[in-house]
Scaffold this motif. Structure first.
Motif, short mmCIF file in Angstrom:
data_model
loop_
_atom_site.label_atom_id
_atom_site.label_comp_id
_atom_site.label_asym_id
_atom_site.label_seq_id
_atom_site.Cartn_x
_atom_site.Cartn_y
_atom_site.Cartn_z
N ARG A 148 -12.02 95.71 -27.32
CA ARG A 148 -11.16 94.58 -27.58
C ARG A 148 -9.72 95.04 -27.70
O ARG A 148 -9.40 96.04 -28.31
N ARG A 149 -8.84 94.28 -27.06
CA ARG A 149 -7.43 94.65 -26.98
C ARG A 149 -6.56 93.61 -27.67
O ARG A 149 -6.92 92.45 -27.78
N GLY A 150 -5.36 94.01 -28.10
CA GLY A 150 -4.42 93.10 -28.75
C GLY A 150 -3.38 92.59 -27.79
O GLY A 150 -3.56 92.59 -26.58
N ARG A 151 -2.23 92.20 -28.35
CA ARG A 151 -1.18 91.59 -27.55
C ARG A 151 -0.38 92.59 -26.73
O ARG A 151 0.52 92.21 -26.02
N GLY A 152 -0.69 93.89 -26.81
CA GLY A 152 0.08 94.89 -26.09
C GLY A 152 -0.25 95.00 -24.62
O GLY A 152 0.20 95.93 -23.95
N ALA A 153 -1.02 94.07 -24.07
CA ALA A 153 -1.46 94.17 -22.68
C ALA A 153 -0.28 94.20 -21.72
O ALA A 153 -0.25 95.02 -20.79
N ARG A 154 0.71 93.34 -21.91
CA ARG A 154 1.86 93.29 -21.01
C ARG A 154 2.60 94.63 -20.98
O ARG A 154 2.97 95.13 -19.91
N GLU A 155 2.80 95.21 -22.16
CA GLU A 155 3.49 96.50 -22.23
C GLU A 155 2.68 97.60 -21.57
O GLU A 155 3.24 98.48 -20.91
N ARG A 156 1.37 97.57 -21.73
CA ARG A 156 0.54 98.59 -21.09
C ARG A 156 0.57 98.45 -19.58
O ARG A 156 0.59 99.45 -18.86
N ILE A 157 0.59 97.23 -19.09
CA ILE A 157 0.66 97.00 -17.64
C ILE A 157 1.98 97.54 -17.09
O ILE A 157 2.02 98.22 -16.07
N LEU A 158 3.07 97.24 -17.79
CA LEU A 158 4.39 97.70 -17.34
C LEU A 158 4.49 99.22 -17.42
O LEU A 158 5.05 99.87 -16.54
N SER A 159 3.94 99.79 -18.48
CA SER A 159 3.96 101.24 -18.63
C SER A 159 3.17 101.91 -17.50
O SER A 159 3.61 102.92 -16.92
N ALA A 160 2.02 101.34 -17.19
CA ALA A 160 1.20 101.89 -16.09
C ALA A 160 1.92 101.75 -14.76
O ALA A 160 1.88 102.65 -13.92
N SER A 161 2.61 100.62 -14.56
CA SER A 161 3.32 100.42 -13.29
C SER A 161 4.46 101.41 -13.15
O SER A 161 4.70 101.94 -12.06
N GLN A 162 5.19 101.69 -14.24
CA GLN A 162 6.29 102.64 -14.16
C GLN A 162 5.80 104.03 -13.78
O GLN A 162 6.46 104.75 -13.03
N ARG A 163 4.64 104.40 -14.30
CA ARG A 163 4.10 105.72 -13.97
C ARG A 163 3.54 105.77 -12.56
O ARG A 163 3.89 106.66 -11.77
N LEU A 164 2.69 104.80 -12.22
CA LEU A 164 2.01 104.84 -10.93
C LEU A 164 2.94 104.54 -9.76
O LEU A 164 2.85 105.19 -8.70
N PHE A 165 3.83 103.57 -9.91
CA PHE A 165 4.75 103.24 -8.82
C PHE A 165 5.64 104.43 -8.49
O PHE A 165 5.96 104.68 -7.33
N ARG A 166 6.07 105.17 -9.52
CA ARG A 166 6.96 106.31 -9.27
C ARG A 166 6.18 107.52 -8.75
O ARG A 166 6.68 108.27 -7.93
N GLU A 167 4.96 107.69 -9.22
CA GLU A 167 4.18 108.87 -8.81
C GLU A 167 3.62 108.73 -7.40
O GLU A 167 3.61 109.70 -6.64
N GLN A 168 3.13 107.55 -7.04
CA GLN A 168 2.45 107.42 -5.76
C GLN A 168 2.97 106.30 -4.88
O GLN A 168 2.49 106.12 -3.76
N GLY A 169 3.96 105.54 -5.35
CA GLY A 169 4.53 104.47 -4.54
C GLY A 169 3.95 103.11 -4.86
O GLY A 169 2.87 102.99 -5.44
#
Length: 214
Positions: free
Chosen positions: A12-33
């Motif tokens: 079960r997750r809290g309200r931090g979903a949006r931040e986790r999505i953005l954090s993952a996008s910043q890492r993955l978009f920069r690492e692999q495009g």
């Protein structure tokens, strides 16, 4: 009571979903495009369901645009908002970039998306204009005769150095900084009666005269 949701692992997750999505996008978009990163992979990295992801973002295009907005919303505050530097020093500080820094995310996203109408491309365009405007404002503070022209020249030089450093896998920012220093000094009129800069600068065929650039 905190609203909860279930991620792909069943926890079960809290309200931090949006931040986790953005954090993952910043890492993955920069690492692999951007194009190589799918929503399934993003959701797995952020530990949210795709349903949750689409509750926060209408689609990947919106997520990409928000990813760029998160990088530097106030336009290089570590450069332009430094009271300890003179205007000239702030202009040169824009070129003090470690060679290990990844390619500018705005350039990378625009090239990869190859769509001028994409929301992220439009945001990147606005951001690059904002950088040139901040450079021009700082050039005006420094006393440049034509601050708008100098701002555009430095912005072009900065982006060129970023792309060339990435392509050659070699640090070209020191060379760019030296060129920037020459452009800045050429654009700022020498004090009345001070001809030292003119005497020190060698005259070369095809170069513009003092106070002007081509």
């Amino acid at each position: 009571m905190t609203e909860l949701e279930k991620g792909p692992t069943g926890r079960r997750r809290g309200r931090g979903a949006r931040e986790r999505i953005l954090s993952a996008s910043q890492r993955l978009f920069r690492e692999q495009g951007i194009n190589r990163t799918g929503m399934d992979q993003l959701c797995a990295a952020a530990e949210v369901s795709k349903r949750t992801a689409y509750q926060h973002f209408a689609g990947k295009d919106e997520l990409v645009a928000e990813y760029l907005r998160r990088f530097d919303p106030s336009v290089l505050p570590g450069v332009f908002d430094r009271p300890d530097l003179t205007p000239r020093e702030r202009l040169l500080a824009a070129f003090d970039i470690p060679p290990t820094t990844p390619l500018c995310p705005y350039i990378a996203a625009t090239v990869e998306l190859n769509d001028p109408q994409h929301p992220a491309s439009q945001y990147a365009r606005d951001y690059k204009k904002a950088v040139a405007a901040r450079l021009a404002d700082t050039a005006r503070e420094a006393g440049a005769a034509d601050p708008e022209q100098l701002g555009e020249q430095l912005a072009l030089l900065l982006d060129g150095a970023a792309a060339r450093t990435r392509v050659l896998d070699a640090d070209t920012f020191p060379i760019a900084a030296a060129i920037a220093a020459a452009l800045i000094d050429n654009a700022i009129p020498a004090p009345a009666g001070d001809d030292r800069r003119r005497e020190e600068a060698p005259s070369r065929p095809g170069t513009a005269g003092p106070g002007r650039t081509r």
